[in-house]
Write a protein that holds these residues in place. Structure first.
Motif, PDB file in Angstrom:
ATOM      1  N   UNK A 197      34.618  37.242 -58.099  1.00  0.00           N
ATOM      2  CA  UNK A 197      33.992  36.043 -57.558  1.00  0.00           C
ATOM      3  C   UNK A 197      35.016  35.070 -56.986  1.00  0.00           C
ATOM      4  N   UNK A 198      36.095  34.821 -57.711  1.00  0.00           N
ATOM      5  CA  UNK A 198      37.071  33.815 -57.293  1.00  0.00           C
ATOM      6  C   UNK A 198      38.030  34.359 -56.231  1.00  0.00           C
TER       7      UNK A 198
ATOM      8  N   UNK B 139      27.648  32.061 -63.610  1.00  0.00           N
ATOM      9  CA  UNK B 139      27.446  30.754 -62.977  1.00  0.00           C
ATOM     10  C   UNK B 139      28.727  29.924 -63.044  1.00  0.00           C
ATOM     11  N   UNK B 140      29.428  29.987 -64.167  1.00  0.00           N
ATOM     12  CA  UNK B 140      30.674  29.234 -64.302  1.00  0.00           C
ATOM     13  C   UNK B 140      31.754  29.792 -63.372  1.00  0.00           C
ATOM     14  N   UNK B 141      31.771  31.098 -63.183  1.00  0.00           N
ATOM     15  CA  UNK B 141      32.755  31.671 -62.281  1.00  0.00           C
ATOM     16  C   UNK B 141      32.419  31.345 -60.822  1.00  0.00           C
ATOM     17  N   UNK B 142      31.151  31.266 -60.497  1.00  0.00           N
ATOM     18  CA  UNK B 142      30.771  30.844 -59.143  1.00  0.00           C
ATOM     19  C   UNK B 142      31.138  29.372 -58.920  1.00  0.00           C
ATOM     20  N   UNK B 143      30.997  28.584 -59.955  1.00  0.00           N
ATOM     21  CA  UNK B 143      31.429  27.190 -59.868  1.00  0.00           C
ATOM     22  C   UNK B 143      32.940  27.115 -59.663  1.00  0.00           C
ATOM     23  N   UNK B 144      33.692  27.986 -60.348  1.00  0.00           N
ATOM     24  CA  UNK B 144      35.142  28.020 -60.180  1.00  0.00           C
ATOM     25  C   UNK B 144      35.515  28.390 -58.747  1.00  0.00           C
ATOM     26  N   UNK B 145      34.825  29.375 -58.175  1.00  0.00           N
ATOM     27  CA  UNK B 145      35.105  29.773 -56.792  1.00  0.00           C
ATOM     28  C   UNK B 145      34.821  28.626 -55.830  1.00  0.00           C
ATOM     29  N   UNK B 146      33.730  27.888 -56.084  1.00  0.00           N
ATOM     30  CA  UNK B 146      33.408  26.740 -55.240  1.00  0.00           C
ATOM     31  C   UNK B 146      34.464  25.642 -55.368  1.00  0.00           C
TER      32      UNK B 146
END
Length: 380
Positions: A137-138, A60-67
């Motif tokens: 992800x990123x 979830x944190x890595x998806x937040x980073x990509x966003x």
């Protein structure tokens, strides 16, 4: 041969994001939880928000980073550069002497270990898996791998002399180190000279291992692409200062060993010697810590000669680059033994590689390190 190429990067626009000092961060594996929180507090656009820290992150944190990365690009926090190489310089003081490390940042072809890209220490599975989850992800090289060319490299030196003579395109001060960067179109002679040398990875073994695995994964799925390269800082070995050690913290009672008493930690640091394979040992006793100087059997670097004396259980050994922290770990009762190692040299590390060996994990602390946030290489 390692091919280096210009790349389209992302760099901060200070007019939108603010001063670069508040935006950059050390590589992820240097940042513990407290340091990561401090970087987060500096700016909502701090680059550590993309990369997380030494303890990694959740999906979830890595998806937040990509966003975040996507949003920063859309709103002009990050802007695209022209295809370029980047001259990168770090100025600092070491043992009271003004020093400099400089090199070129570019997209270096990813290839299996052992050809023209040489590792010098073993990796650990956990950090590779963590960085792989992030990269999937990123989809960006967030911080550069640090590579060393054997040198001397006359064309590289002349190119950097000319470029670094003009005002920097970006500059930041971090932990007493002055970092500067210049974007430029490389002469063909520079690309040819770099391609003729074998590159030793100084820092970023886990990131390079991840880039190699990601390349194979993406090639199998969609074919060639920007994942065939990785962002890397290439430095001439003649520019490198002494390589600092990682000290060993051992959670097991000390074994008897022949050593010479030393007065304190300062005495150990003064007398530890990589050439002679002499290291320090601090042990916990009923009457307080005991300090010793221990000569090791074997050839330098000393970290290799020490390895047979450490527990085979990797979980019983921890690492720190701070000798005072290692001492505190013993005196506070957290650790039974601290092994204090001396600095070594890039040339000595390369000699280990040339004879077909690798150093133990966490053997070297190349310092200073290029920062995360000066430039990001997107893989789209």
């Amino acid at each position: 041969m390692p091919r280096i190429a210009p790349f389209v990067g992302l760099r901060y626009d200070p007019a939108v994001a603010g001063p670069l000092d508040a935006l950059v961060a050390p590589p992820y594996d240097v940042l513990g939880d407290a340091a990561l929180s401090e970087r987060f507090a500096r700016s909502p656009f701090n680059s550590s928000r993309l990369e997380r820290g030494a303890s990694g992150g959740t999906e979830a944190e890595y998806r937040e980073a990509a966003a975040l990365l996507e949003g920063w690009r859309a709103t002009g926090v990050l802007v695209e550069t022209e295809p370029s190489l980047v001259a990168y310089e770090m100025r600092f003081r070491l043992a009271g002497v003004e020093r400099r490390v400089r090199g070129v940042l570019g997209a270096v072809d990813v290839e299996p270990w052992g050809g023209s890209i040489l590792p010098h220490e073993r990796t650990m599975r956990g950090p590779v898996e963590d960085r792989m989850r992030l990269l999937r992800i990123v989809r960006a090289n967030l911080s550069p791998v640090h590579g060393i060319l054997p040198g001397p490299s006359p064309v590289l030196a002349a190119t950097l002399d000319a470029i670094c003579a003009r005002p920097a395109d970006a500059a930041a001060s971090d932990a007493g180190i002055e970092h500067s960067a210049w974007w430029f179109t490389p002469p063909t002679t520079l690309l040819e000279e770099v391609a003729g040398q074998r590159c030793m990875i100084a820092d970023g073994h886990h990131r390079y291992t991840t880039a190699l695995a990601f390349r194979e994964e993406m090639r199998a799925a969609v074919g060639p692409g920007p994942w065939d390269g990785v962002m890397m800082l290439l430095v001439d070995a003649t520019e490198e200062p002494p390589v600092l050690p990682f000290h060993r913290l051992v959670d097991a009672p000390p074994a008897p060993i022949g050593g010479t008493p030393a007065r304190d930690l300062d005495a150990i640091l003064a007398a530890a010697d990589d050439d002679a394979c002499v290291v320090g040992r601090i042990t916990r006793g009923a009457d307080g810590p005991t300090y010793e100087l221990v000569p090791l059997r074997g050839a330098p670097p000393a970290v290799t000669a020490l390895e047979p004396l450490l527990p085979s259980d990797e979980s019983a050994v921890r690492f720190t680059q701070d000798a005072a922290e290692a001492e505190r770990s013993v005196t506070s009762g957290k650790t039974h033994v601290a092994w204090i190692l001396p600095p070594t040299t890039a040339e000595r590390i390369r000699s280990v590689i040339d004879r077909g060996d690798r150093l133990p994990r966490k053997s070297t602390y190349f310092w200073p390190k290029p920062l995360t946030g000066f430039v990001i290489r997107p893989l789209d």
